[in-house]
Motif scaffolding. Sequence first.
Motif, mmCIF file in Angstrom:
data_model
loop_
_atom_site.group_PDB
_atom_site.id
_atom_site.type_symbol
_atom_site.label_atom_id
_atom_site.label_comp_id
_atom_site.label_asym_id
_atom_site.label_seq_id
_atom_site.Cartn_x
_atom_site.Cartn_y
_atom_site.Cartn_z
ATOM 1 N N GLY A 43 0.682 -1.198 -0.016
ATOM 2 C CA GLY A 43 0.050 -0.137 -0.066
ATOM 3 C C GLY A 43 0.957 1.244 -0.107
ATOM 4 N N ASN A 44 0.154 2.548 -0.008
ATOM 5 C CA ASN A 44 0.936 3.807 0.048
ATOM 6 C C ASN A 44 0.939 4.212 1.572
ATOM 7 N N LEU A 45 2.151 4.472 1.729
ATOM 8 C CA LEU A 45 2.342 5.135 3.194
ATOM 9 C C LEU A 45 2.810 6.581 2.880
ATOM 10 N N THR A 46 2.143 7.575 3.635
ATOM 11 C CA THR A 46 2.301 8.969 3.771
ATOM 12 C C THR A 46 2.926 9.214 5.019
ATOM 13 N N LEU A 47 4.108 9.605 4.981
ATOM 14 C CA LEU A 47 4.905 10.102 6.093
ATOM 15 C C LEU A 47 5.842 11.208 5.897
ATOM 16 N N HIS A 48 5.774 12.297 6.738
ATOM 17 C CA HIS A 48 6.767 13.398 6.699
ATOM 18 C C HIS A 48 6.388 13.968 5.199
ATOM 19 N N GLY A 49 5.265 13.880 4.853
ATOM 20 C CA GLY A 49 4.955 14.637 3.569
ATOM 21 C C GLY A 49 5.236 14.141 2.356
ATOM 22 N N GLU A 50 5.671 12.787 2.468
ATOM 23 C CA GLU A 50 6.111 12.037 1.208
ATOM 24 C C GLU A 50 5.146 10.881 1.232
ATOM 25 N N MET A 74 13.339 11.982 5.785
ATOM 26 C CA MET A 74 13.949 11.806 7.358
ATOM 27 C C MET A 74 15.467 11.462 7.086
ATOM 28 N N ASP A 75 16.081 12.533 6.668
ATOM 29 C CA ASP A 75 17.456 11.998 6.248
ATOM 30 C C ASP A 75 18.417 12.660 7.102
ATOM 31 N N LYS A 76 18.120 13.195 8.529
ATOM 32 C CA LYS A 76 19.008 13.967 9.187
ATOM 33 C C LYS A 76 19.576 12.913 10.301
ATOM 34 N N MET A 77 20.760 13.263 10.786
ATOM 35 C CA MET A 77 21.319 12.457 11.847
ATOM 36 C C MET A 77 21.528 11.094 11.562
#
Length: 238
Positions: free
Chosen positions: A142-149, A181-184
Motif C-alpha cells: 500500500g501507500n504510506l504517507t509520512l513526513h509529507g512523502e 527523514m534523512d538527518k542525523m
Amino acid sequence: MSHKSIFNVITIAAILLSSFSGQQSIAQEAAVAATPVPVQSAVILAPTNSRISFVGIHVGDDPKPRLGGFADFNGYAVVDPANGTVSSLNLDINVDSVWTQFEKLTGHLKNEDFFETEKFPTAKFASTSIAAGENGKSTITGNLTLHGETKEVSFPADVKMENGGMLLKASFQLDRSIFGMDKMLSGVDKLVKVEIVVGEKTAPSKAEPGHGGKKKKQSSTDNSNKLQKVSLNVPNMS
C-alpha cells in the motif's frame, strides 16, 4: 463507482463514526494478552484494541535501542471471516502522539531532525493489494504517507480468525530516509523496526527524564522543553 461500492463506503464510514465517538484517552498501563478483535464487515482499529510501535537504534558498537510508538490513531480493516483473510487495511496516525521511554527523546523526535510534527502532523497508510498465502500469512502492499512523502511499501503479516475475532501482527523494517527523514544518519540508523498488532491495546511506557544516554548537545531545532501540540495519523510494517 458502482452503487454497491458507494454503499460499502457509507457502511464503513458509519461504523467508524459510531466507534470513535466517546473514545477515551489511553492510560499508561501494562500490556495485556492478545485478544481477537470482533469481526463485522469492517474491524475498527484504535488504541483500545491495537498498537503501532517502533524501535530505533544508534549507529556504532553501542546501538542503544529506543522503544516508541503512537498513542493516537484510527483505521479499519475489511475482512472475510469465512476465509480468514483481510482485503483492505487503512490507518491514520496522529504523529504528535508519538511516545518513547524518555521525555527529551520524545521532544526531539517531534522537531525538524525527525518527524517535524508541526509541519507534518499526520501519517497515513492505505492498502492497494493484500495477497493471502498459507497458514494465515499475507503480504500487504500500500501507500504510506509520512513526513509529507508518499511511498509504496510492502510487508508480511500474520492474520488469524479466532473466537469470532481477528488477530493481526506485522513486523518489518522501514527506511526513514526515503521519506525525507534523512538527518542525523551518522548517529541514528536509517532503518527503524516497525510493528503493527491488532489484538493488543496501546500501553505507552512511562517516560523517564532525558534521552536515556550520556548528555549530549542536542540539535538547535530541539524544542524538547515545550512539547508541541498537533493532531495526526500514520501506519507501516516491514
